[in-house]
Design an enzyme around this catalytic site. Structure first.
Site, PDB file in Angstrom:
ATOM      1  N   LYS A  78      20.259 124.621  94.332  1.00  0.00           N
ATOM      2  CA  LYS A  78      21.320 123.610  94.246  1.00  0.00           C
ATOM      3  C   LYS A  78      21.651 123.081  95.641  1.00  0.00           C
ATOM      4  CE  LYS A  78      23.962 125.535  90.362  1.00  0.00           C
ATOM      5  NZ  LYS A  78      25.229 126.134  89.997  1.00  0.00           N
ATOM      6  N   LYS A 114      32.428 124.911  83.269  1.00  0.00           N
ATOM      7  CA  LYS A 114      33.354 125.942  83.741  1.00  0.00           C
ATOM      8  C   LYS A 114      33.928 125.549  85.103  1.00  0.00           C
ATOM      9  CE  LYS A 114      33.400 130.832  84.975  1.00  0.00           C
ATOM     10  NZ  LYS A 114      32.676 132.109  84.959  1.00  0.00           N
ATOM     11  N   ARG A 127      27.131 131.899  80.545  1.00  0.00           N
ATOM     12  CA  ARG A 127      26.153 132.179  79.471  1.00  0.00           C
ATOM     13  C   ARG A 127      26.744 133.032  78.359  1.00  0.00           C
ATOM     14  NH1 ARG A 127      24.948 134.059  84.342  1.00  0.00           N
ATOM     15  NH2 ARG A 127      24.862 136.300  84.752  1.00  0.00           N
ATOM     16  N   HIS A 177       0.730 129.563  64.750  1.00  0.00           N
ATOM     17  CA  HIS A 177      -0.401 128.658  64.934  1.00  0.00           C
ATOM     18  C   HIS A 177      -0.528 128.214  66.384  1.00  0.00           C
ATOM     19  CE1 HIS A 177      -1.321 128.357  60.642  1.00  0.00           C
ATOM     20  NE2 HIS A 177      -0.016 128.552  60.500  1.00  0.00           N
TER      21      HIS A 177
HETATM   22  O1  F6P Z   1      22.730 127.717  86.123  1.00  0.00           O
HETATM   23  C1  F6P Z   1      23.808 128.125  86.871  1.00  0.00           C
HETATM   24  C2  F6P Z   1      25.108 127.979  86.140  1.00  0.00           C
HETATM   25  O2  F6P Z   1      26.125 128.342  87.008  1.00  0.00           O
HETATM   26  C3  F6P Z   1      25.176 128.761  84.836  1.00  0.00           C
HETATM   27  O3  F6P Z   1      25.520 130.064  85.004  1.00  0.00           O
HETATM   28  C4  F6P Z   1      26.157 127.972  84.065  1.00  0.00           C
HETATM   29  O4  F6P Z   1      26.102 128.277  82.700  1.00  0.00           O
HETATM   30  C5  F6P Z   1      25.716 126.568  84.387  1.00  0.00           C
HETATM   31  O5  F6P Z   1      25.338 126.618  85.759  1.00  0.00           O
HETATM   32  C6  F6P Z   1      26.747 125.506  84.166  1.00  0.00           C
HETATM   33  O6  F6P Z   1      27.902 125.727  84.923  1.00  0.00           O
HETATM   34  P1  F6P Z   1      29.245 124.964  84.628  1.00  0.00           P
HETATM   35  O7  F6P Z   1      29.720 125.355  83.263  1.00  0.00           O
HETATM   36  O8  F6P Z   1      30.184 125.401  85.702  1.00  0.00           O
HETATM   37  O9  F6P Z   1      28.969 123.489  84.688  1.00  0.00           O
END
Ligand code: F6P
Length: 548
Positions: A512, A206, A268, A384
């Site tokens: 991060k 994204k 997500r 199991h």
């Molecule tokens: O884990 C944090 C996050 O921002 C998630 O919400 C997202 O799905 C993932 O990192 C990947 O983000 P991007 O699609 O911007 O690489």
């Protein structure tokens, strides 16, 4: 604004929980022959039996009062109409627009988002058709046989889960792979069996800034260029899915080969957007549309059904009942479908990244439990492994059992055996086994009295352990779409009850930031920043040993 646990509706539930202490589900069934049908619902191709829960009609009515007190219906309306309910990022939350197949106008800042969504879908359709027909070839003119999706979190888990779930709809000559972890092993082990000439990479991010994805994408590009030796090959072997055209271009991917989406699609919740490109490549565009249609059917149900007959809302409310009143710390998702093996992992992000929050939308610290730990494995493997603790451990672990009437692989009597386990487990969890029953069984087996008395303690099951049973005719794109949307809206319902913003994820940022400082130190070979003594010592050890 007061916290939800200060409301009279919450207090009414607390009082009710105290009154429910000691109530046994088996007694509720005995007292009310109509309980099972009354607590069964069908929507969007899914059949839900929620009667094996520690709830009575009174419990449900008090939970619905709570939902009304926090205006759940109003929040549903606000999401579907594009209001900026993600208040920390000032964005609407419109994954539902992505599967709005009826094209009902949904406006963001006065502009209908549907034409833009449909334009991307049309581009996806065309691209998918070209790849699947062999018209789109690699740099050397060979048709694509392998697609590698490089992404992480929402840009990986959803497409990976869906592609795995829909394996019966895939062609053998077009395989889809997923690389997410920045551990080089993931990329190396994936590409070592592939032919660069016939491999297409999708860089899915994204933001197009995520360290793991950009690192993997760079190494994948190096691998391709080493094999094909021509920079021009990138254009035929790399496409991007992102909200940032500038960063895609800066990486070296032609924006003609980019599929866009929008900041109002949470990572997500993004498998319905162009992030679903690997799904469409794997199963075909028409199947991808069926997936959207299944989700839309669940959206319509969530938007319009009364709360008392609203599948996602009821599941969400029952989850609140356990998390906040019964003290449940976790929630198990147990698919009786091998193809759904990644569903628990997918829902871990969906649920825990959404509702794992400690402050309300207004920034007030909450003093009640928000999202439970979500976990699970497919039956019967889980049986199991960890079911022992669900049956006889000291914690209450509500569980969702998910299965299909028909398997895509009806092999001998596998499916009847498989589903017999599904039903037997939910029955056993509810019924348990009393001490006297265990003792009678042991005596009947001829065990000496003293030994029988001893063993009966170990063979007694408390029972009264809650489960939901979700059945579908068959796992198809449509029923899968409905199932995923069911969980999305369950998460939404709980977020509204807890008063949190389910659509941001600031909690993952700190790690991060620190990782980027530490990376500089590892690369420089010395610890420079201010760290706690433990982290400093670990880093010094790591650097020393690496350079030894
Ligand atoms: O884990 C944090 C996050 O921002 C998630 O919400 C997202 O799905 C993932 O990192 C990947 O983000 P991007 O699609 O911007 O690489």
């Amino acid at each position: 604004m007061s916290l939800v646990n200060q409301t009279p509706q919450w207090q009414a539930l607390q009082d009710h929980w105290d009154a429910m202490n000691g109530v046994r589900m088996s007694d509720l069934f005995a007292a009310d022959p109509g309980r099972a049908p009354a607590m069964t619902l069908s929507a969007a191709g899914l059949h839900l039996d929620y009667s094996k829960n520690l709830v009575t009609p009174e419990t449900l009515s008090r939970l619905i009062n709570l939902a009304e007190a926090v205006d759940l219906k109003g929040w549903i309306g606000r999401m579907f109409s594009g209001e900026p309910i993600n208040n920390t990022e000032q964005r609407p939350v419109l994954h539902v627009a992505l599967r709005n197949r009826t094209n009902r106008p949904i406006r963001v800042a006065g502009e209908d988002v549907m034409p833009a969504i449909n334009a991307v879908l049309a581009r996806m359709e065309s691209f998918v058709g070209r790849v699947r027909s062999g018209e789109w070839t690699g740099h050397t003119g060979q048709r694509i046989t392998d697609v590698v999706n490089i992404g992480i979190g929402g840009s990986n888990l959803g497409p990976k889960m869906v592609c795995t779930a829909l394996a019966p709809y895939q062609r053998e000559d077009l395989r889809v792979h997923f690389v997410s972890n920045v551990d080089g092993t993931h990329l190396v082990e994936t590409v070592q069996r592939l032919n660069a000439e016939t491999t297409l990479f999708i860089v899915a991010s994204k933001t197009f800034t995520t360290q793991e994805t950009m690192t993997n994408a760079t190494s994948a590009r190096d691998w391709l260029l080493t094999a094909l030796g021509d920079q021009a090959a990138v254009a035929r072997h790399f496409v991007a899915v992102s909200t940032s055209a500038e960063r895609v271009a800066a990486f070296g991917i032609d924006t003609a080969n980019m599929f866009g989406f929008w900041d109002w699609v949470g990572g997500r919740y993004s498998l319905w957007s162009a992030i679903g490109l690997p799904i469409a490549l794997a199963v075909g565009f028409d199947r991808f549309v069926e997936l959207l249609a299944g989700a839309e059917a669940m959206d319509d149900h969530f938007r319009t059904a009364e709360l008392s007959a609203n599948m996602p809302a009821l599941l969400g409310l029952i989850g609140v009942w356990y998390a906040n009143f019964a003290g449940a710390r976790t929630h198990a998702v147990l698919p009786y479908d091998q193809s759904l093996r990644y569903l628990p992992a997918y829902l871990q992000q969906g649920d825990m990244e959404s509702n794992g929050k400690g402050v309300t939308r207004e920034g007030v610290a909450v003093d009640y439990s928000t999202g439970p730990v979500v976990w699970g494995e497919p039956g019967t493997d889980g049986q199991h492994a960890f079911y022992q603790l669900i049956h006889q451990g000291t914690q209450l672990i509500p569980a969702d059992f998910i299965g299909a009437i028909h398997s895509h692989n009806e092999l001998g009597d596998h499916h009847p055996k498989f589903m017999a386990n599904f039903f037997a487990q939910t029955e056993a969890l509810m019924r348990g086994r009393r001490f006297d029953e265990a003792l009678a069984e042991l005596r009947a087996a001829g065990i000496a009295e003293e030994r029988a008395q001893f063993l009966a303690h170990h063979r007694t099951f408390p029972g009264n352990r809650p489960t939901n049973s979700i059945l579908m005719e068959r796992l198809t794109p449509r029923t899968l779409g409905a199932l995923i949307a069911l969980y999305e809206h369950r998460i939404f319902t709980q977020g509204v009850i807890w008063g949190v913003n389910s659509f941001d994820q600031w909690g993952v940022e700190l790690g991060k930031q620190l990782a980027s400082v530490i990376l500089d130190e590892i690369q420089a070979g010395r610890v420079m920043a201010d760290h706690d003594p433990s982290t400093r010592a670990l880093l010094e050890h790591f650097i020393r040993q690496r350079h030894a």
